[in-house]
Write a protein that holds these residues in place. Structure first.
Motif, PDB file in Angstrom:
ATOM      1  N   UNK A  25      -6.206  -3.847  13.663  1.00 46.34           N
ATOM      2  CA  UNK A  25      -7.142  -2.753  13.380  1.00 46.34           C
ATOM      3  C   UNK A  25      -8.598  -3.192  13.431  1.00 46.34           C
ATOM      4  N   UNK A  26      -8.868  -4.490  13.187  1.00 50.26           N
ATOM      5  CA  UNK A  26     -10.226  -5.018  13.033  1.00 50.26           C
ATOM      6  C   UNK A  26     -10.956  -4.325  11.869  1.00 50.26           C
ATOM      7  N   UNK A  27     -10.193  -3.872  10.852  1.00 45.98           N
ATOM      8  CA  UNK A  27     -10.801  -3.199   9.701  1.00 45.98           C
ATOM      9  C   UNK A  27     -10.809  -4.122   8.478  1.00 45.98           C
ATOM     10  N   UNK A  28     -11.673  -3.780   7.525  1.00 41.48           N
ATOM     11  CA  UNK A  28     -11.815  -4.562   6.296  1.00 41.48           C
ATOM     12  C   UNK A  28     -10.773  -4.129   5.261  1.00 41.48           C
ATOM     13  N   UNK A  29     -10.222  -5.108   4.547  1.00 43.93           N
ATOM     14  CA  UNK A  29      -9.270  -4.768   3.487  1.00 43.93           C
ATOM     15  C   UNK A  29      -9.973  -4.605   2.135  1.00 43.93           C
ATOM     16  N   UNK A  30     -11.020  -5.384   1.911  1.00 47.29           N
ATOM     17  CA  UNK A  30     -11.703  -5.362   0.610  1.00 47.29           C
ATOM     18  C   UNK A  30     -12.153  -3.941   0.272  1.00 47.29           C
ATOM     19  N   UNK A  31     -11.809  -3.502  -0.938  1.00 48.02           N
ATOM     20  CA  UNK A  31     -12.240  -2.185  -1.393  1.00 48.02           C
ATOM     21  C   UNK A  31     -11.342  -1.042  -0.936  1.00 48.02           C
ATOM     22  N   UNK A  32     -10.412  -1.303  -0.052  1.00 46.20           N
ATOM     23  CA  UNK A  32      -9.557  -0.215   0.473  1.00 46.20           C
ATOM     24  C   UNK A  32      -8.459   0.164  -0.531  1.00 46.20           C
ATOM     25  N   UNK A  33      -8.061   1.424  -0.473  1.00 45.96           N
ATOM     26  CA  UNK A  33      -6.918   1.908  -1.245  1.00 45.96           C
ATOM     27  C   UNK A  33      -5.658   1.610  -0.446  1.00 45.96           C
ATOM     28  N   UNK A  34      -4.884   0.615  -0.888  1.00 46.80           N
ATOM     29  CA  UNK A  34      -3.666   0.219  -0.174  1.00 46.80           C
ATOM     30  C   UNK A  34      -2.452   0.654  -0.990  1.00 46.80           C
ATOM     31  N   UNK A  35      -1.520   1.324  -0.333  1.00 47.89           N
ATOM     32  CA  UNK A  35      -0.288   1.748  -1.006  1.00 47.89           C
ATOM     33  C   UNK A  35       0.873   0.933  -0.437  1.00 47.89           C
ATOM     34  N   UNK A  36       1.557   0.197  -1.327  1.00 48.79           N
ATOM     35  CA  UNK A  36       2.708  -0.614  -0.904  1.00 48.79           C
ATOM     36  C   UNK A  36       3.973   0.078  -1.408  1.00 48.79           C
ATOM     37  N   UNK A  37       4.845   0.469  -0.488  1.00 51.83           N
ATOM     38  CA  UNK A  37       6.099   1.129  -0.876  1.00 51.83           C
ATOM     39  C   UNK A  37       7.181   0.083  -0.993  1.00 51.83           C
ATOM     40  N   UNK A  38       7.707  -0.102  -2.205  1.00 54.31           N
ATOM     41  CA  UNK A  38       8.751  -1.108  -2.467  1.00 54.31           C
ATOM     42  C   UNK A  38       8.122  -2.347  -3.064  1.00 54.31           C
ATOM     43  N   UNK A  39       8.559  -2.686  -4.290  1.00 56.56           N
ATOM     44  CA  UNK A  39       8.031  -3.891  -4.963  1.00 56.56           C
ATOM     45  C   UNK A  39       9.151  -4.919  -5.089  1.00 56.56           C
ATOM     46  N   UNK A  40       9.884  -5.123  -3.984  1.00 59.60           N
ATOM     47  CA  UNK A  40      10.859  -6.226  -3.926  1.00 59.60           C
ATOM     48  C   UNK A  40      10.106  -7.480  -3.534  1.00 59.60           C
ATOM     49  N   UNK A  41      10.809  -8.426  -2.910  1.00 56.98           N
ATOM     50  CA  UNK A  41      10.156  -9.691  -2.548  1.00 56.98           C
ATOM     51  C   UNK A  41       9.002  -9.460  -1.573  1.00 56.98           C
ATOM     52  N   UNK A  42       9.271  -8.739  -0.502  1.00 53.32           N
ATOM     53  CA  UNK A  42       8.207  -8.528   0.494  1.00 53.32           C
ATOM     54  C   UNK A  42       7.058  -7.731  -0.112  1.00 53.32           C
ATOM     55  N   UNK A  43       7.393  -6.662  -0.828  1.00 54.01           N
ATOM     56  CA  UNK A  43       6.355  -5.813  -1.420  1.00 54.01           C
ATOM     57  C   UNK A  43       5.476  -6.590  -2.390  1.00 54.01           C
ATOM     58  N   UNK A  44       6.101  -7.464  -3.178  1.00 48.76           N
ATOM     59  CA  UNK A  44       5.306  -8.276  -4.127  1.00 48.76           C
ATOM     60  C   UNK A  44       4.336  -9.171  -3.373  1.00 48.76           C
ATOM     61  N   UNK A  45       4.828  -9.794  -2.306  1.00 50.72           N
ATOM     62  CA  UNK A  45       3.952 -10.668  -1.508  1.00 50.72           C
ATOM     63  C   UNK A  45       2.772  -9.892  -0.952  1.00 50.72           C
ATOM     64  N   UNK A  46       3.058  -8.726  -0.373  1.00 48.78           N
ATOM     65  CA  UNK A  46       1.990  -7.930   0.244  1.00 48.78           C
ATOM     66  C   UNK A  46       1.013  -7.434  -0.826  1.00 48.78           C
ATOM     67  N   UNK A  47       1.551  -6.911  -1.934  1.00 50.18           N
ATOM     68  CA  UNK A  47       0.687  -6.321  -2.974  1.00 50.18           C
ATOM     69  C   UNK A  47      -0.247  -7.380  -3.571  1.00 50.18           C
ATOM     70  N   UNK A  48       0.294  -8.550  -3.902  1.00 48.84           N
ATOM     71  CA  UNK A  48      -0.541  -9.579  -4.539  1.00 48.84           C
ATOM     72  C   UNK A  48      -1.586 -10.119  -3.566  1.00 48.84           C
ATOM     73  N   UNK A  49      -1.189 -10.301  -2.307  1.00 55.29           N
ATOM     74  CA  UNK A  49      -2.151 -10.883  -1.353  1.00 55.29           C
ATOM     75  C   UNK A  49      -3.210  -9.851  -0.959  1.00 55.29           C
ATOM     76  N   UNK A  50      -2.822  -8.568  -0.897  1.00 56.01           N
ATOM     77  CA  UNK A  50      -3.821  -7.531  -0.601  1.00 56.01           C
ATOM     78  C   UNK A  50      -4.838  -7.459  -1.739  1.00 56.01           C
ATOM     79  N   UNK A  51      -4.342  -7.547  -2.983  1.00 56.31           N
ATOM     80  CA  UNK A  51      -5.268  -7.516  -4.122  1.00 56.31           C
ATOM     81  C   UNK A  51      -6.195  -8.736  -4.091  1.00 56.31           C
ATOM     82  N   UNK A  52      -5.633  -9.892  -3.714  1.00 59.98           N
ATOM     83  CA  UNK A  52      -6.458 -11.108  -3.655  1.00 59.98           C
ATOM     84  C   UNK A  52      -7.582 -10.965  -2.635  1.00 59.98           C
ATOM     85  N   UNK A  53      -7.374 -10.110  -1.631  1.00 60.56           N
ATOM     86  CA  UNK A  53      -8.420  -9.885  -0.618  1.00 60.56           C
ATOM     87  C   UNK A  53      -9.324  -8.711  -1.005  1.00 60.56           C
ATOM     88  N   UNK A  54      -9.153  -8.188  -2.223  1.00 62.11           N
ATOM     89  CA  UNK A  54     -10.092  -7.178  -2.717  1.00 62.11           C
ATOM     90  C   UNK A  54      -9.638  -5.742  -2.597  1.00 62.11           C
TER      91      UNK A  54
END
Ligand code: NAD
Ligand code: RBV
Length: 419
Positions: A197-226
């Motif tokens: 996308x070439x878009x910025x993640x910081x400050x974005x509203x990200x919705x992660x569907x499913x908080x299993x192993x993959x979802x946890x990885x994505x949610x925590x790393x997205x938050x770490x990027x703001x």
């Protein structure tokens, strides 16, 4: 498929991956001379890119005749396929960007080799064997399954009595899912989404569907990027875990209205569907990291659209009748593997995952006579062995229990505990 895949590019990709897969180097050192798979045909069904290629090479170095095929229509790389097919003891059937019908033809071609073992992803090749070529089942000694969705499919098959051979649930080992699903999917989904996308993640509203192993990885790393991360779930304990980790938790019907980026990773279907598209903001991005491209209901989106257009490689805009545009990434296929520039998980992660597949396959083959038909956990000693090799390649030493510590852990009498 590109008309003339560049073998040299494929070789260079393999060389880079090989140079960063020290666990596989150790497996080749240990098993390259003893060749424990000699005389066996092993079928590998996975995303055929460079790391998978090194895994295939390592099985061949350990004596196997290897036949490979793709586990997903959009994730294999033709140059790597060509470079693998040029090697002795390896042959394969995989192409990038194929239809479901062509994928089936490729699977059937791989099964013609009559594999003794199947090392599968999402149980694709195994299901094909069971449903379409049952006459070849008698030659199969067993299978190893790499991903969550595949373990679920194998268990469903077992409930119907269709698993007449031993199967190892490699996904469920700590060395696989606590690293690949969490860190691999977390990093590679976001990396490839941002590259596409070439878009910025910081400050974005990200919705992660499913908080299993993959979802946890994505949610925590997205938050770490703001990013501001919201989680949706259907399982009350997982929802509470997400809540206690500080994420906003709500139903998709509500999250749909404020999300800017949606990433599904549930292993389920139609998690985002028409009623959610109705509520979304103009420009919302829709991506999936679960195995099959059914988590985002792309068919419903297409039916709702008055126009559609590829707005960037790997991103299709669906214009709705009220003028909003929703952007679907990689046709809702695995965002970390199927976008035009996607490369899958980081090399080090796949070094570990495929080492688990290799060692589980070896254990299964050596103990096939003792294993009953059905889905089994991989013995913990196999997991531990791969962890020890991994630590050794990292140059990390750990402590060992003293005799007195072992006695302490083994006893329940207070006088012995307190000495
Ligand atoms: P998991 O079982 O650990 O987690 C899935 C979660 O989704 C569960 O907590 C479940 O309750 C939840 N869920 C199910 N239906 C839902 C719905 N309708 N709405 C919201 N939540 C829902 O599985 P996992 O290991 O995280 O794997 C998820 C998917 O990702 C599987 O298809 C798996 O095969 C795949 N996977 C992909 C990669 C990759 O490279 N992209 C890597 C590993 C696994
Ligand atoms: N996966 N493979 C890669 N070869 O780059 N990336 C992810 C790669 C695997 C991962 O192990 C997961 O369980 C499976 O793909 C889902 O199809």
């Amino acid at each position: 498929m590109s008309s003339s895949p560049d073998i040299e590019t494929g070789r260079r990709k393999l060389a880079w991956a090989r140079a960063h897969m020290p666990v596989h180097a150790e497996l080749r050192r240990r098993y390259g001379e003893t060749r424990p798979f000699a005389g066996l045909t092993i079928a590998v069904c996975s995303h055929i890119e460079a790391k998978t290629g090194v895994f295939v090479e390592t099985l061949a170095a350990a004596g196997a005749e290897v036949v490979f095929t793709g586990s997903e229509p959009g994730s294999s790389q033709d140059d790597v396929v060509a470079a693998l097919n040029a090697q002795d003891g390896i042959s394969g059937y995989a192409e990038r960007g194929v239809s479901e019908e062509r994928l089936l033809e490729l699977h059937l071609a791989a099964l013609e080799h009559g594999p003794d073992l199947i090392l599968d992803d999402a149980a694709e090749l195994t299901a094909c064997l069971v449903h379409r070529r049952p006459e070849l089942l008698q030659g199969l000694r067993g299978m190893c399954e790499q991903t969550t969705t595949g373990v679920q499919r194998m268990q469903a098959m077992a409930r119907e009595g269709a698993v007449k051979f031993p199967a190892y649930a490699v996904n469920d080992t700590p060395m696989k899912h606590e690293f690949d699903n969490i860190h691999g999917t977390g990093e590679s989904s976001l990396t490839n989404l941002l590259l596409t996308t070439n878009l910025l993640l910081a400050g974005k509203q990200v919705v992660v569907a499913g908080y299993g192993d993959c979802g946890q990885g994505i949610a925590h790393k997205a938050r770490a990027l703001g990013a501001q991360v919201t989680v949706t779930e259907i399982e009350p304990r997982q929802a509470l875990r997400a809540h206690m980790a500080g994420f906003r938790v709500t139903a998709m019907a509500e999250a749909a209205a404020w999300g800017e980026i949606f990433i599904t990773t549930t292993g389920n279907r139609e998690v985002i569907r028409a009623e959610h598209f109705e509520r979304m903001r103009d420009g919302a991005l829709l991506a999936n990291a679960g195995h099959f491209n059914v988590e985002i209901d792309a068919r419903a989106l297409a039916e709702m659209a008055v126009a559609r257009e590829e707005v960037r490689p790997g991103i299709e805009a669906f214009r709705l009748n009220d003028g909003r545009e929703l952007h679907l990434v990689a046709e809702g296929r695995l965002v970390n593997l199927a976008t035009p520039t996607a490369m899958g998980h980081p090399v080090e992660v796949m070094d570990q995952t495929f080492a688990m597949q290799f060692m589980a396959a070896l254990h299964l083959y050596q103990h096939a006579d003792e294993l009953t038909p059905g889905v089994h956990a991989v013995p913990d000693l196999v997991d531990r062995q791969v962890a020890e090799i991994k630590l050794q390649t990292l140059g990390i030493g750990i402590d060992a229990l003293t005799e007195s510590q072992q006695r302490f852990l083994d006893t329940w009498r207070v006088e012995e505990i307190k000495g």
